[in-house]
Enzyme design. Sequence first.
Site, short mmCIF file in Angstrom:
data_model
loop_
_atom_site.label_atom_id
_atom_site.label_comp_id
_atom_site.label_asym_id
_atom_site.label_seq_id
_atom_site.Cartn_x
_atom_site.Cartn_y
_atom_site.Cartn_z
N TYR A 151 0.85 -1.20 0.00
CA TYR A 151 0.00 0.00 0.00
C TYR A 151 0.88 1.25 0.00
O TYR A 151 0.65 2.18 -0.78
CB TYR A 151 -0.94 0.00 1.21
CG TYR A 151 -1.77 1.27 1.28
CD1 TYR A 151 -2.75 1.52 0.33
CD2 TYR A 151 -1.54 2.23 2.28
CE1 TYR A 151 -3.49 2.70 0.36
CE2 TYR A 151 -2.28 3.40 2.32
CZ TYR A 151 -3.25 3.63 1.36
OH TYR A 151 -3.98 4.79 1.39
N PRO A 181 -3.45 12.64 2.99
CA PRO A 181 -4.12 12.59 4.29
C PRO A 181 -3.59 11.45 5.17
O PRO A 181 -3.14 10.42 4.66
CB PRO A 181 -5.59 12.35 3.96
CG PRO A 181 -5.69 12.35 2.46
CD PRO A 181 -4.32 12.08 1.94
C1 8X3 Z 1 -4.45 6.14 4.67
C2 8X3 Z 1 -3.61 6.62 5.77
O1 8X3 Z 1 -1.86 6.04 7.51
O2 8X3 Z 1 -3.72 4.54 7.28
O3 8X3 Z 1 -3.87 6.30 3.45
O4 8X3 Z 1 -2.02 4.58 5.61
S1 8X3 Z 1 -2.77 5.37 6.57
#
Ligand code: 8X3
Length: 250
Positions: A151, A181
């Site tokens: 991710y 964010p």
């Molecule tokens: C979402 C924020 O920090 O959960 O993209 O990856 S986080």
Amino acid sequence: MARIALITGATSGIGKATATAFADAGINLILCGRRQDRLDSLQEYLSTKVAVTTLNYDVRNKVEVFQAINTLPDEWKNIDILVNNAGNAHGLSPIQDGDVDDWDAMIDGNVQGLLYVSKAIIPGMVERQQGHIVNLSSVAGKYTYANGAVYCASKAAVEALSEGMRMDLTQHGIKITNIAPGAVETEFSLVRFKGDEARAQKVYEGFEPIQPEDVADAIVYAINTPARVTVADIVLYAKAQSAPTVIHRK
Ligand code: 8X3
């Protein structure tokens, strides 16, 4: 003349909040998503404020993306603002335990999908020598965290694409804004944990997460600055958060 914005992933979370904020700002909308029933109800709701059309496609499907965008009627073709919002996290596990299908979903959606939609829209912007592309990245694109390698990699790619697009497109009068964010309370964790509500809820326990409307506010700010200004990058954390996995919980 009212501006036209195309928003991907428009039917929930940050996409929906952005669509609503844009409608309040008088911006006509091309709402894109995979769920026609949700597109229809959002269209019905926002049509009282601005002109709204919908496109039903999956950003991961190259053929669908180009077909949908290329067949927009003439009155919708001159897209002023593209919000590349569609994207998700799938799974949270060490790389050795990662599910290959989850990896495909993240790389295909967060990276390839953003590229396909951009490719379909950028030539028109170049021709008109104007436009604004807003890419939804994440703090995960700036700092890698354990169990989130793929991710994070997909969002690091978004960071690179925002920079690269800005370098290539500035000479054509096109602005690029990257928005990163932190913890936003949306269906994000529910999707990441494949519908496990208890696990998803835990992510937002003991602190006040960012709301999708807060991100929409930042996007509205970015697209409304004077022509001479580019908002290049915005990082938003929840007040209790200081890094992706550092959250002060009560
Ligand atoms: C979402 C924020 O920090 O959960 O993209 O990856 S986080």
